[in-house]
Design a protein around this motif. Structure first.
Motif, short mmCIF file in Angstrom:
data_model
loop_
_atom_site.label_atom_id
_atom_site.label_comp_id
_atom_site.label_asym_id
_atom_site.label_seq_id
_atom_site.Cartn_x
_atom_site.Cartn_y
_atom_site.Cartn_z
N ASN A 182 -27.01 -25.59 34.32
CA ASN A 182 -27.86 -24.40 34.32
C ASN A 182 -28.19 -23.89 35.72
OD1 ASN A 182 -29.78 -26.26 35.19
ND2 ASN A 182 -30.78 -26.43 33.19
N LYS A 183 -27.94 -24.69 36.76
CA LYS A 183 -28.21 -24.22 38.12
C LYS A 183 -26.95 -23.75 38.82
CE LYS A 183 -32.27 -27.10 38.39
NZ LYS A 183 -32.78 -28.40 38.77
N GLY A 184 -25.80 -23.86 38.16
CA GLY A 184 -24.56 -23.37 38.74
C GLY A 184 -23.92 -24.37 39.67
N ALA A 185 -22.59 -24.25 39.78
CA ALA A 185 -21.82 -25.18 40.60
C ALA A 185 -22.00 -24.92 42.08
CB ALA A 185 -20.34 -25.10 40.23
N SER A 186 -22.34 -23.68 42.46
CA SER A 186 -22.44 -23.34 43.87
C SER A 186 -23.44 -24.23 44.59
CB SER A 186 -22.83 -21.87 44.04
OG SER A 186 -22.91 -21.53 45.40
N LYS A 187 -24.56 -24.50 43.97
CA LYS A 187 -25.60 -25.34 44.58
C LYS A 187 -25.08 -26.76 44.79
CE LYS A 187 -30.25 -27.16 43.61
NZ LYS A 187 -30.78 -27.01 44.98
N ARG A 188 -24.49 -27.34 43.75
CA ARG A 188 -24.02 -28.72 43.86
C ARG A 188 -22.89 -28.83 44.87
NH1 ARG A 188 -20.26 -32.43 40.79
NH2 ARG A 188 -20.95 -34.47 41.49
N VAL A 189 -21.92 -27.92 44.82
CA VAL A 189 -20.79 -27.99 45.74
C VAL A 189 -21.25 -27.78 47.17
CG1 VAL A 189 -18.58 -26.94 46.39
CG2 VAL A 189 -19.14 -27.27 43.98
N GLY A 190 -22.15 -26.80 47.37
CA GLY A 190 -22.64 -26.53 48.72
C GLY A 190 -23.40 -27.71 49.30
N GLU A 191 -24.27 -28.33 48.51
CA GLU A 191 -25.04 -29.47 48.99
C GLU A 191 -24.15 -30.68 49.26
OE1 GLU A 191 -29.35 -28.52 46.84
OE2 GLU A 191 -27.91 -29.84 45.86
N LEU A 247 -17.35 -24.98 37.78
CA LEU A 247 -16.77 -25.17 39.11
C LEU A 247 -15.69 -24.14 39.40
CD1 LEU A 247 -16.55 -26.82 41.70
CD2 LEU A 247 -14.94 -28.35 40.53
N SER A 248 -14.91 -23.77 38.38
CA SER A 248 -13.82 -22.83 38.61
C SER A 248 -14.30 -21.46 39.08
CB SER A 248 -12.97 -22.68 37.33
OG SER A 248 -13.66 -21.93 36.34
N ILE A 249 -15.47 -21.03 38.60
CA ILE A 249 -15.95 -19.69 38.98
C ILE A 249 -16.87 -19.73 40.20
CG2 ILE A 249 -15.73 -18.79 36.64
CD1 ILE A 249 -18.78 -19.08 36.35
N GLU A 250 -17.09 -20.93 40.75
CA GLU A 250 -17.95 -21.04 41.94
C GLU A 250 -17.50 -20.14 43.09
OE1 GLU A 250 -18.10 -22.09 45.91
OE2 GLU A 250 -16.58 -23.18 44.77
N PRO A 251 -16.18 -19.99 43.37
CA PRO A 251 -15.78 -19.12 44.48
C PRO A 251 -16.20 -17.66 44.32
CG PRO A 251 -13.96 -20.55 43.84
CD PRO A 251 -15.02 -20.69 42.79
N LEU A 252 -16.48 -17.24 43.10
CA LEU A 252 -16.85 -15.84 42.86
C LEU A 252 -18.27 -15.54 43.32
CD1 LEU A 252 -15.26 -15.34 39.32
CD2 LEU A 252 -14.31 -14.72 41.55
N SER A 253 -19.01 -16.56 43.77
CA SER A 253 -20.35 -16.33 44.29
C SER A 253 -20.45 -16.67 45.78
CB SER A 253 -21.37 -17.15 43.50
OG SER A 253 -21.11 -18.54 43.65
N ARG A 254 -19.33 -16.85 46.44
CA ARG A 254 -19.35 -17.20 47.86
C ARG A 254 -19.71 -16.00 48.73
NH1 ARG A 254 -14.12 -21.25 48.72
NH2 ARG A 254 -14.79 -22.83 47.20
N HIS A 255 -20.06 -16.31 49.96
CA HIS A 255 -20.49 -15.28 50.91
C HIS A 255 -19.43 -15.10 52.00
CE1 HIS A 255 -24.66 -15.32 49.31
NE2 HIS A 255 -24.35 -16.58 49.03
N TYR A 256 -19.02 -13.86 52.22
CA TYR A 256 -18.05 -13.54 53.26
C TYR A 256 -18.57 -12.36 54.07
CZ TYR A 256 -14.79 -16.45 50.57
OH TYR A 256 -14.19 -17.49 49.91
N ALA A 257 -18.19 -12.35 55.34
CA ALA A 257 -18.68 -11.28 56.24
C ALA A 257 -18.05 -9.93 55.93
CB ALA A 257 -18.41 -11.67 57.69
N LEU A 283 -12.08 -13.26 45.00
CA LEU A 283 -11.05 -13.32 43.97
C LEU A 283 -9.87 -14.17 44.44
CD1 LEU A 283 -10.55 -12.21 41.13
CD2 LEU A 283 -9.31 -10.30 42.16
N TYR A 284 -9.50 -14.02 45.70
CA TYR A 284 -8.40 -14.82 46.26
C TYR A 284 -8.77 -16.30 46.22
CZ TYR A 284 -5.29 -16.96 49.67
OH TYR A 284 -4.39 -17.79 50.30
N ALA A 285 -10.00 -16.64 46.64
CA ALA A 285 -10.44 -18.04 46.64
C ALA A 285 -10.44 -18.61 45.22
CB ALA A 285 -11.82 -18.15 47.26
N TYR A 286 -10.87 -17.81 44.26
CA TYR A 286 -10.90 -18.24 42.86
C TYR A 286 -9.50 -18.64 42.39
CZ TYR A 286 -10.86 -17.62 37.75
OH TYR A 286 -10.65 -17.78 36.40
N HIS A 287 -8.52 -17.78 42.61
CA HIS A 287 -7.15 -18.07 42.16
C HIS A 287 -6.50 -19.17 42.98
CE1 HIS A 287 -6.81 -15.00 39.08
NE2 HIS A 287 -7.37 -14.12 39.90
#
Length: 414
Positions: free
Chosen positions: A159-168, A306-316, A324-328
């Motif tokens: 429920n907290k998303g993979a981004s938090k766990r992967v980032g930490e 985990l598979s959709i985690e790249p869709l919430s990443r931050h880029y400059a 989308l590239y990171a996801y695939h």
């Protein structure tokens, strides 16, 4: 026969029986000449595995029990003070906390700083391929072992998303692979002890929860699961890099194993599971999989998250395109390592092709081999690789700034 029956009756249901562990696929027998032994566990090894499913981290668990029998808030403050300022600064320090820090501050006899430094040099040179192996092979593949997933699910991994766990987790890995990071007041040492403390809190609180089925799963964050996790950062890491065209020398393999042997020791993994050689550890990693359940709904839910985690990443810049590239790209790496059937078991698109590894692995074989021959180029490779690893932290936003900080809904919240 009696001993065998006794251990079968005491084993958590997620683990295979001893008879089942002796039925290895024919293809696995091909590994025997490589690792120098039969992959099947002996009865003694099997008994140790089953016992490990009900064993925690005694020295940290003792301190956590003391905390809850007195003042959890004060106990946490004392732990944090000892961790960051030294045990000598803690007034009225409890004996259980003294024992913990006396243990971790006494470096084991086998510790070798030169091997640690050599491991860091190799790891830095792998650049972002390290992330591909650890994320797309080790972590994603680990979700297939559903007995391991239960504690993750109950700590909010869904429920907290993979981004938090992967980032930490990535921030902790960065801390552990910093130069001098594993020295007493280094970032890796402190991050690891912090995570160890969180594990003990989770273990205590989940074990007391009516939602936790100890007959099915054993003890939360048990010794076997901790050992398997530690092996992902060493054995799976080295094997995965080879599959991507990056071959560690025998010395580099020894160094990487030594680094994570020490990190595992700091994390509270019992020394019987902290093996020095990659060959021995390959067999142990296989043995730990025999204590795991088959893929289930948790495998699919965690895999999809985990598979959709790249869709919430931050880029400059070009954020949507790069997400989308990171996801695939990450999906293609998982497909390369796990195969079509396991992708399907994880709820991932089975039509995914392993295009990224197939393109880059042959290039890596040539480029990494050539760069080793020229020390100045090799040194530059390590510097660029490390910078790329550090740059990845920014992609996780606030989640890449620190290790686990439990909120009020987390089992480790104090």
């Amino acid at each position: 026969m009696t001993a065998s029956l006794d251990i079968s009756n005491s084993r958590p249901h997620r683990a295979k029986s001893f008879a089942q562990t002796q039925q290895t696929p024919f293809s696995f027998r091909l590994f025997q000449p490589v690792i120098g032994r039969d992959l099947k566990p002996s009865y003694r090894e099997y008994r140790a595995l089953i016992s490990g499913l009900s064993q925690g981290d005694q020295i940290m668990d003792d301190f956590v029990e003391w905390m809850f029998s007195n003042s959890p808030k004060v106990g946490k403050q004392q732990f944090d003070q000892a961790l960051h300022q030294g045990i000598h600064t803690v007034k009225d320090c409890p004996e259980s906390l003294k024992r913990l820090f006396k243990h971790v501050e006494h470096t084991p006899e086998w510790f070798d700083q030169t091997l640690i430094d050599d491991a860091l040099a190799f790891i830095h040179g792998t650049g972002t391929y390290a992330n591909h192996v650890l994320r797309d092979a080790a972590l994603m593949g680990g979700y297939l072992l559903s007995g391991f997933n239960q504690a993750l699910v109950m700590t909010g991994a869904l429920n907290k998303g993979a981004s938090k766990r992967v980032g930490e987790t990535y921030k902790w890995w960065i801390d552990c692979t910093e130069p001098q990071g594993l020295q007493r007041f280094g970032v890796g040492f402190k991050s690891t002890l912090h995570v160890r403390f969180i594990h003990a809190l989770v273990r205590r609180n989940l074990a007391k929860s009516e939602k936790w089925d100890s007959d099915e799963w054993g003890l939360p964050i048990c010794q076997v699961d901790m050992a398997a996790t530690n092996l992902a950062f060493s054995v799976v890491f080295l094997s995965g890099l080879r599959a991507l065209g990056i071959f560690a020398t025998p010395h580099e393999s020894k160094a990487v194993m030594h680094l994570w042997r020490y990190v595992g020791w700091l994390m509270g993994v019992d020394e019987q599971w902290l093996l020095a050689s990659e060959r021995e550890s390959i067999a142990l990693l296989y043995h730990t999989t025999l204590t795991q359940s088959a893929p289930d709904w948790t495998s699919q839910e965690l895999g999809k998250a985990l598979s959709i985690e790249p869709l919430s990443r931050h880029y400059a810049n070009l954020e949507s395109v790069r997400r989308l590239y990171a996801y695939h790209k990450h999906l293609s790496v998982s497909r390369y390592f796990l195969g079509q059937k396991k992708m399907q078991q994880l709820g991932l698109p089975k039509q995914t092709l392993p295009w990224f590894p197939l393109i880059t692995a042959p290039i890596n074989v040539v480029s990494y081999t050539a760069q080793r021959l020229v020390p100045t180029i090799h040194s530059a490779l390590q510097q660029r690789g490390r910078q790329a690893q550090l740059d990845m932290l920014a992609q996780f936003g606030e989640h890449g700034h620190g290790t686990i900080q439990p909120d009020k809904h987390h089992p480790a919240h104090v």
